[in-house]
Write a protein that holds these residues in place. Structure first.
Motif, PDB file in Angstrom:
ATOM      1  N   GLU A   1     -16.573  27.854 140.143  1.00 27.80           N
ATOM      2  CA  GLU A   1     -16.582  26.450 141.066  1.00 27.80           C
ATOM      3  C   GLU A   1     -16.046  25.430 139.644  1.00 27.80           C
ATOM      4  O   GLU A   1     -15.234  24.596 140.158  1.00 27.80           O
ATOM      5  N   PRO A   2     -16.675  25.329 138.541  1.00 25.33           N
ATOM      6  CA  PRO A   2     -16.233  24.623 137.597  1.00 25.33           C
ATOM      7  C   PRO A   2     -14.907  24.681 137.257  1.00 25.33           C
ATOM      8  O   PRO A   2     -13.984  23.688 137.014  1.00 25.33           O
ATOM      9  N   PHE A   3     -14.412  25.759 137.234  1.00 29.40           N
ATOM     10  CA  PHE A   3     -12.893  26.016 136.905  1.00 29.40           C
ATOM     11  C   PHE A   3     -11.987  25.575 137.941  1.00 29.40           C
ATOM     12  O   PHE A   3     -10.973  24.927 137.604  1.00 29.40           O
ATOM     13  N   ILE A   4     -12.349  25.928 139.292  1.00 29.23           N
ATOM     14  CA  ILE A   4     -11.384  25.448 140.235  1.00 29.23           C
ATOM     15  C   ILE A   4     -11.601  23.876 140.390  1.00 29.23           C
ATOM     16  O   ILE A   4     -10.487  23.200 140.582  1.00 29.23           O
ATOM     17  N   THR A   5     -12.607  23.261 139.878  1.00 33.44           N
ATOM     18  CA  THR A   5     -12.727  21.920 140.083  1.00 33.44           C
ATOM     19  C   THR A   5     -11.793  21.268 138.889  1.00 33.44           C
ATOM     20  O   THR A   5     -11.286  20.153 138.870  1.00 33.44           O
ATOM     21  N   ALA A   6     -11.734  22.035 137.867  1.00 36.69           N
ATOM     22  CA  ALA A   6     -11.008  21.520 136.651  1.00 36.69           C
ATOM     23  C   ALA A   6      -9.618  21.292 137.023  1.00 36.69           C
ATOM     24  O   ALA A   6      -8.578  20.749 136.658  1.00 36.69           O
ATOM     25  N   ILE A   7      -9.165  22.532 137.678  1.00 35.73           N
ATOM     26  CA  ILE A   7      -7.874  22.608 138.017  1.00 35.73           C
ATOM     27  C   ILE A   7      -7.393  21.646 139.022  1.00 35.73           C
ATOM     28  O   ILE A   7      -6.150  21.059 138.774  1.00 35.73           O
ATOM     29  N   LYS A   8      -8.252  21.387 139.890  1.00 32.70           N
ATOM     30  CA  LYS A   8      -7.768  20.094 140.874  1.00 32.70           C
ATOM     31  C   LYS A   8      -7.900  18.601 140.096  1.00 32.70           C
ATOM     32  O   LYS A   8      -6.726  17.997 140.522  1.00 32.70           O
ATOM     33  N   ARG A   9      -8.825  18.766 139.242  1.00 28.69           N
ATOM     34  CA  ARG A   9      -8.824  17.303 138.677  1.00 28.69           C
ATOM     35  C   ARG A   9      -7.530  17.120 137.628  1.00 28.69           C
ATOM     36  O   ARG A   9      -7.077  16.077 137.797  1.00 28.69           O
ATOM     37  N   GLU A  10      -7.121  18.271 136.974  1.00 33.45           N
ATOM     38  CA  GLU A  10      -6.262  18.111 135.971  1.00 33.45           C
ATOM     39  C   GLU A  10      -4.662  18.259 136.440  1.00 33.45           C
ATOM     40  O   GLU A  10      -3.810  17.706 136.019  1.00 33.45           O
ATOM     41  N   PHE A  11      -4.703  18.906 137.736  1.00 33.89           N
ATOM     42  CA  PHE A  11      -3.369  19.109 138.145  1.00 33.89           C
ATOM     43  C   PHE A  11      -3.074  18.360 139.408  1.00 33.89           C
ATOM     44  O   PHE A  11      -2.269  17.213 139.532  1.00 33.89           O
ATOM     45  N   LEU A  12      -3.919  18.605 140.330  1.00 31.98           N
ATOM     46  CA  LEU A  12      -3.560  17.663 141.866  1.00 31.98           C
ATOM     47  C   LEU A  12      -4.144  16.407 141.838  1.00 31.98           C
ATOM     48  O   LEU A  12      -3.246  15.364 142.176  1.00 31.98           O
ATOM     49  N   THR A  13      -5.022  15.887 141.177  1.00 36.91           N
ATOM     50  CA  THR A  13      -5.378  14.785 141.032  1.00 36.91           C
ATOM     51  C   THR A  13      -4.499  13.623 140.360  1.00 36.91           C
ATOM     52  O   THR A  13      -4.351  12.706 140.698  1.00 36.91           O
ATOM     53  N   ARG A  14      -4.137  14.142 139.123  1.00 36.60           N
ATOM     54  CA  ARG A  14      -3.090  13.500 138.472  1.00 36.60           C
ATOM     55  C   ARG A  14      -1.794  13.113 139.095  1.00 36.60           C
ATOM     56  O   ARG A  14      -1.175  12.398 138.813  1.00 36.60           O
ATOM     57  N   VAL A  15      -1.584  14.076 140.147  1.00 38.24           N
ATOM     58  CA  VAL A  15      -0.543  13.660 140.857  1.00 38.24           C
ATOM     59  C   VAL A  15      -0.560  12.501 142.108  1.00 38.24           C
ATOM     60  O   VAL A  15       0.145  11.683 142.371  1.00 38.24           O
ATOM     61  N   ASN A  16      -2.054  12.561 142.478  1.00 42.27           N
ATOM     62  CA  ASN A  16      -2.087  11.886 143.796  1.00 42.27           C
ATOM     63  C   ASN A  16      -2.863  10.391 143.157  1.00 42.27           C
ATOM     64  O   ASN A  16      -2.306   9.163 143.558  1.00 42.27           O
ATOM     65  N   LYS A  17      -4.167  11.088 142.791  1.00 37.71           N
ATOM     66  CA  LYS A  17      -5.055   9.748 142.446  1.00 37.71           C
ATOM     67  C   LYS A  17      -5.801   9.889 140.995  1.00 37.71           C
ATOM     68  O   LYS A  17      -6.924  10.220 140.726  1.00 37.71           O
ATOM     69  N   PRO A  18      -4.785   9.645 139.999  1.00 37.04           N
ATOM     70  CA  PRO A  18      -5.307   9.941 138.678  1.00 37.04           C
ATOM     71  C   PRO A  18      -6.440   8.993 138.397  1.00 37.04           C
ATOM     72  O   PRO A  18      -6.486   7.844 138.759  1.00 37.04           O
ATOM     73  N   VAL A  19      -7.431   9.489 137.386  1.00 38.36           N
ATOM     74  CA  VAL A  19      -8.588   8.912 137.121  1.00 38.36           C
ATOM     75  C   VAL A  19      -7.896   7.703 136.045  1.00 38.36           C
ATOM     76  O   VAL A  19      -8.801   6.733 135.879  1.00 38.36           O
ATOM     77  N   ASN A  20      -7.165   8.206 135.069  1.00 39.77           N
ATOM     78  CA  ASN A  20      -6.464   7.273 133.925  1.00 39.77           C
ATOM     79  C   ASN A  20      -5.094   7.659 134.120  1.00 39.77           C
ATOM     80  O   ASN A  20      -4.654   8.446 134.588  1.00 39.77           O
ATOM     81  N   ASN A  21      -4.609   6.671 133.315  1.00 36.06           N
ATOM     82  CA  ASN A  21      -3.081   6.704 132.972  1.00 36.06           C
ATOM     83  C   ASN A  21      -2.195   6.359 134.316  1.00 36.06           C
ATOM     84  O   ASN A  21      -1.140   6.723 134.702  1.00 36.06           O
ATOM     85  N   GLY A  22      -2.844   6.012 135.426  1.00 37.12           N
ATOM     86  CA  GLY A  22      -2.077   5.695 136.674  1.00 37.12           C
ATOM     87  C   GLY A  22      -1.178   4.273 136.408  1.00 37.12           C
ATOM     88  O   GLY A  22      -1.464   3.448 135.882  1.00 37.12           O
TER      89      GLY A  22
END
Length: 584
Positions: free
Chosen positions: A262-283
């Motif tokens: 679960e932490p691994f899948i969460t990290a993949i989503k955060r670093e890959f998918l989230t950066r494309v759609n809704k980045p936490v930083n560098n948006g």
């Protein structure tokens, strides 16, 4: 018998001398012939070594991300966990481990992470990419265009800077470049080169995740579509790709068994998918790179629109190599603009392609080939003339700026300008005017970046906080190894600087009771590092007659060191370093 023996030895000696006299000129001639044939390559290697390795380890750790990767590596070496990374004792899953593995490999020699060992992977990757660009452009275009492309890439602002920084993006750029050129070699010559493409994709994934596969396969598909040859995509030796995918899956499974799925899948989503759609930083907005590329690719930025028009025309004329490079540039730029997370270093995989397109345009201009539309060539010439004019101004202004006495600077400026003019008029007799202007632009750009690096080195040694902290402790308190060091409520950024500057993991204390117990413990020699603003609030609760303080202050960062009073420090008073702390 003795006389005959001496005569024999004399004869052998004479014969050996004759052979040596014959061999030495032959070796000299071979060396001369090699240098004559490969003089551009030798100049490129010398300039690149200077650009990427000159005073590489002289600057301290003051940049946030550079400290982050260095500190993760330091914890990896100390803890022995090479698969699961840690930062401040917590599992770090934001980036794959390739950069940290390489930093650890270089750091294992001295058993510590230093600014040099942290930056070596990026510097070697930057230097290697230069050689790769030279080799392939020479192979599919010509030698001078290859030299120009490599020099443009090496001296462009962001590529030069990140080639001297501890970030994974330069390694990522190298693997992208190797993968694409391996594909092109396989496409044009021998299909065995497709194996190199799969290996490079594997290492790119270990460096920055699945983005490398997206970049590489998108460019290949676009190029084959333009060539109307999509059936070649099936011939890319996918059995090798399958083997590497199985290995990658095995690594991921081993990783998940240690940290959880679960932490691994969460990290993949955060670093890959989230950066494309809704980045936490560098948006940033979609036009971010359209604005920033002009500063990021200095001093060659003015050639960008001309190179784009030139590449489009070459594509229309059916130039296969330029079409491949054009697809590379367009696809990378488009993908980066679509993704909402943006940063200047994300653009690095674009720069090799951009450098090759510029070099092809400049090469055709220098050899006066027919370029349509005709105004492209005249525009390139005028940009070169403008650059040499700005260079002449810098030759006069810069030395005067560096010297304290203005008359010395002016004198040095005039001497440099006269020498440059003499060299220019001497070489102009053998080369065309535009050729000579452009050669001087490249030379002075290389020298200018060297001067810039040296200025940063001097600044880092004299003015950055980490350097001053180490200097203050060693000068006024003695050997660090004799102290048991801790920190009290240090901010994350400051804590990183302290850890890397002192080359140790500094534990944190979070309560006044723990701090008093630590400072009064009889079994060790305590030293506590506290931010100055926090120290002012707690000093009445902590200080007693057995303790003394030493303050180290810069414009942005101020700390107070609390330590046990010794006989030789009874008269010690707080010491303040008021130094501008400029972020390099």
């Amino acid at each position: 018998m003795k006389f005959a023996h001496l005569c024999l030895l004399f004869g052998v000696s004479v014969r050996n001398n004759k052979l040596r006299d014959e061999i030495l000129p032959m070796e000299t001639n071979r060396l001369h012939a090699f240098l004559k044939q490969h003089h551009l390559f030798c100049i490129l290697v010398s300039a690149s070594i200077f650009l990427f390795f000159f005073e590489l380890g002289s600057r301290s750790f003051e940049i946030k991300d550079a400290r982050r990767f260095a500190e993760i590596t330091q914890e990896m070496i100390q803890g022995g966990s090479w698969l699961v990374l840690h930062k401040h004792g917590e599992i770090y899953m934001n980036k794959p481990p390739m950069l940290m593995w390489l930093i650890a490999l270089f750091s294992s020699i001295g058993h510590q992470v230093t600014p040099l060992t942290a930056r070596l992977p990026s510097a070697i990757a930057g230097f290697s990419s230069i050689l790769v660009i030279y080799y392939f452009t020479q192979k599919f275009y010509n030698q001078r265009a290859a030299f120009i492309a490599a020099i443009i890439l090496a001296t462009s602002h962001r590529y030069f800077w990140y080639g001297r920084s501890a970030f994974p993006d330069m390694l990522f750029t190298l693997f992208i470049t190797l993968a694409l050129f391996s594909f092109y070699l396989g496409y044009k010559q021998n299909k065995e080169f497709y194996i190199g493409m799969h290996l490079s994709m594997f290492f790119a994934t270990l460096t920055k995740g699945p983005l490398g596969i997206i970049f590489i396969l998108s460019i290949i598909v676009a190029f084959l579509a333009f060539q109307r040859n999509l059936k070649t995509f099936k011939e890319l030796k996918w059995q090798w790709g399958s083997i590497l995918i199985i290995i990658m899956v095995g690594i991921c499974i081993a990783y998940c068994l240690k940290v959880g799925f679960e932490p691994f899948i969460t990290a993949i989503k955060r670093e890959f998918l989230t950066r494309v759609n809704k980045p936490v930083n560098n948006g940033e907005p979609f036009y971010y790179y359209f604005v920033n590329i002009w500063a990021d690719f200095l001093p060659w930025s003015l050639f960008i629109p001309l190179a784009a028009i030139y590449a489009y025309k070459k594509w229309r004329l059916g130039d296969e190599y330029i079409t491949f490079i054009f697809c590379w540039a367009i696809l990378v730029f488009t993908i980066l603009c679509v993704a909402k997370a943006k940063h200047p270093r994300y653009m690095l995989p674009l720069y090799p392609a951009l450098s090759i397109l510029m070099a092809a345009l400049i090469e055709d201009t220098l050899k006066e080939s027919v370029i349509l539309p005709s105004w492209l060539r005249s525009s390139v010439r005028w940009i070169i003339f403008t650059m040499i004019g700005l260079t002449a101004i810098l030759l006069v202004i810069v030395p005067a700026y560096f010297f304290n006495y203005s008359w010395v600077g002016i004198f040095v400026s005039l001497i440099i300008l006269l020498i440059a003019m003499k060299v220019f008029f001497f070489l102009r007799q053998k080369n065309g005017l535009v050729n000579m202007y452009f050669a001087m632009c490249m030379l002075i750009t290389v020298i200018g970046w060297g001067i810039y690096v040296h200025c940063l080195t001097i600044h880092s040694r004299n003015e950055t906080f980490g350097t001053k902290l180490t200097y203050a402790i060693e000068k006024d308190l003695g050997d660090l190894n004799t102290y048991h060091i801790c920190g009290y409520e240090l901010g994350g950024s400051l804590w990183n600087i302290v850890n890397m500057s002192l080359n140790m993991y500094v534990p944190m204390i979070n309560s006044i009771q723990e701090l008093k117990a630590f400072m009064n413990a009889p079994d060790h020699k305590p030293l506590c590092i506290v931010e100055k603003k926090i120290f002012e609030k707690i000093k009445d609760y902590v200080l007693d007659d057995s303790l003394n303080t030493l303050s180290v202050c810069t414009t942005k960062r101020q700390v107070t060191l609390i330590f046990k009073r010794n006989n030789h420090t009874d008269s010690m008073r707080p010491v303040y370093f008021e130094i501008p702390d400029i972020k390099n």
